[in-house]
Design a protein around this motif. Structure first.
Motif, mmCIF file in Angstrom:
data_model
loop_
_atom_site.group_PDB
_atom_site.id
_atom_site.type_symbol
_atom_site.label_atom_id
_atom_site.label_comp_id
_atom_site.label_asym_id
_atom_site.label_seq_id
_atom_site.Cartn_x
_atom_site.Cartn_y
_atom_site.Cartn_z
ATOM 1 N N GLN A 1 0.822 -1.205 0.000
ATOM 2 C CA GLN A 1 0.000 0.000 0.000
ATOM 3 C C GLN A 1 0.858 1.258 0.000
ATOM 4 O OE1 GLN A 1 -2.399 -0.762 3.451
ATOM 5 N NE2 GLN A 1 -3.929 -1.930 2.315
ATOM 6 N N SER B 1 2.149 1.766 -3.492
ATOM 7 C CA SER B 1 1.100 2.197 -4.422
ATOM 8 C C SER B 1 0.765 3.677 -4.239
ATOM 9 C CB SER B 1 -0.156 1.343 -4.242
ATOM 10 O OG SER B 1 -0.816 1.664 -3.030
ATOM 11 N N LEU B 2 0.936 4.213 -3.027
ATOM 12 C CA LEU B 2 0.620 5.617 -2.781
ATOM 13 C C LEU B 2 1.625 6.568 -3.422
ATOM 14 C CD1 LEU B 2 -0.672 5.939 0.882
ATOM 15 C CD2 LEU B 2 -1.956 5.991 -1.235
ATOM 16 N N LEU C 1 0.427 8.730 -6.271
ATOM 17 C CA LEU C 1 -0.447 9.878 -6.063
ATOM 18 C C LEU C 1 0.279 11.197 -6.251
ATOM 19 C CD1 LEU C 1 -2.588 8.820 -2.971
ATOM 20 C CD2 LEU C 1 -2.955 8.340 -5.372
ATOM 21 N N ARG D 1 -7.277 12.293 -3.783
ATOM 22 C CA ARG D 1 -6.745 11.068 -4.387
ATOM 23 C C ARG D 1 -6.550 9.985 -3.332
ATOM 24 N NH1 ARG D 1 -1.905 13.675 -8.016
ATOM 25 N NH2 ARG D 1 -3.186 14.941 -9.384
ATOM 26 N N TYR D 2 -6.088 10.401 -2.157
ATOM 27 C CA TYR D 2 -5.863 9.444 -1.072
ATOM 28 C C TYR D 2 -7.178 8.764 -0.684
ATOM 29 C CZ TYR D 2 -5.432 7.842 3.730
ATOM 30 O OH TYR D 2 -5.514 7.105 4.875
ATOM 31 N N GLN E 1 -9.813 8.337 -2.565
ATOM 32 C CA GLN E 1 -10.183 7.414 -3.638
ATOM 33 C C GLN E 1 -9.337 6.145 -3.574
ATOM 34 O OE1 GLN E 1 -9.701 9.712 -7.212
ATOM 35 N NE2 GLN E 1 -11.447 11.015 -6.790
ATOM 36 N N LYS E 2 -8.052 6.311 -3.287
ATOM 37 C CA LYS E 2 -7.146 5.159 -3.206
ATOM 38 C C LYS E 2 -7.509 4.269 -2.032
ATOM 39 C CE LYS E 2 -3.409 3.162 -4.832
ATOM 40 N NZ LYS E 2 -3.327 2.673 -6.214
ATOM 41 N N ARG E 3 -7.907 4.891 -0.941
ATOM 42 C CA ARG E 3 -8.249 4.118 0.245
ATOM 43 C C ARG E 3 -9.457 3.227 -0.026
ATOM 44 N NH1 ARG E 3 -10.304 6.511 5.907
ATOM 45 N NH2 ARG E 3 -11.566 7.692 4.453
ATOM 46 N N ALA F 1 -10.281 2.165 -2.955
ATOM 47 C CA ALA F 1 -9.804 1.144 -3.884
ATOM 48 C C ALA F 1 -9.119 0.017 -3.126
ATOM 49 C CB ALA F 1 -8.844 1.760 -4.898
#
Length: 205
Positions: A28, A31-32, A35, A89-90, A92-94, A96
């Motif tokens: 994780q 992957s961040l 961003l 974005r964070y 949205q990523k969370r 996901a």
């Protein structure tokens, strides 16, 4: 936003990010990094380099600490507009990340409160959006329920609101409603732990 108000808001955001980042898995964290890719930051290309993974797919303890430090170097460069973009974005990523584990088998004893009834039952699978609960009690489609169960690893009781979205013989499907960010973090950790336990159980032999 006035500078004093923005500084206070920025401090809150950074505190929240700090707690979340230290709890993230190595995958994780990596992957961040993406961003930050189209933000105009100093030494961005160097700071966005992906660390070398060990053969078992994890980052070494020292490299993990360096990776976390790189995140804060990047985050501290962000102005107000870019930090708000990053946080969007964070979020949205969370979500996901939560969707990476759509449905995980479990055996969680819980209490349901529905129409003044207290029902002791068990969840047999769980996801980021809901759970399937075994019960012989009658429910109706769309019925509101309260869910309460204990998490031994976190030493706390999680209380959620939900609604019945599926009726089957011997059980019901429940969708969560109005989850807070704190509850989402707890649920993410629970699903991730159950996912890894399930993978370990069936991935050997």
């Amino acid at each position: 936003m006035h500078d004093s108000n923005w500084q206070a808001e920025k401090k809150k955001l950074l505190t929240r990010l700090s707690i979340a980042i230290y709890k993230m898995t190595d995958e994780q964290l990596i992957s961040l990094l993406h961003l930050f890719k189209d933000l105009d930051l100093k030494e961005k290309e160097k700071l966005l380099e992906i660390p070398k993974l060990h053969p078992d797919g994890v980052v070494g303890a020292r490299d993990r600490q360096l990776l976390i430090a790189r995140f804060f170097l990047l985050i501290n460069q962000l102005n107000e507009a870019d930090l708000l973009r990053f946080m969007n974005r964070y979020e949205q990523k969370r979500f996901a990340m939560l969707r990476e584990f759509p449905r995980v088998p479990c055996n969680i004893t819980l209490d349901l409160a529905a129409d003044s009834r207290a029902i002791n039952c068990s969840a047999v699978d769980i996801s980021a959006g809901g759970m399937y609960v075994e019960s012989c009690e009658p429910f109706s489609m769309g019925q509101s329920v309260s869910i309460c169960f204990s998490l031994a690893a976190e030493h706390l009781a999680l209380k959620l609101k939900g609604r019945v979205i599926r009726l089957e013989q011997g059980g019901v499907g429940i969708k969560y409603e109005s989850m807070t960010s704190y509850q989402l973090e707890i649920m993410k950790n629970l699903i991730s732990r159950l996912h890894h336990q399930d993978s370990s159980q069936f991935g050997t032999g």
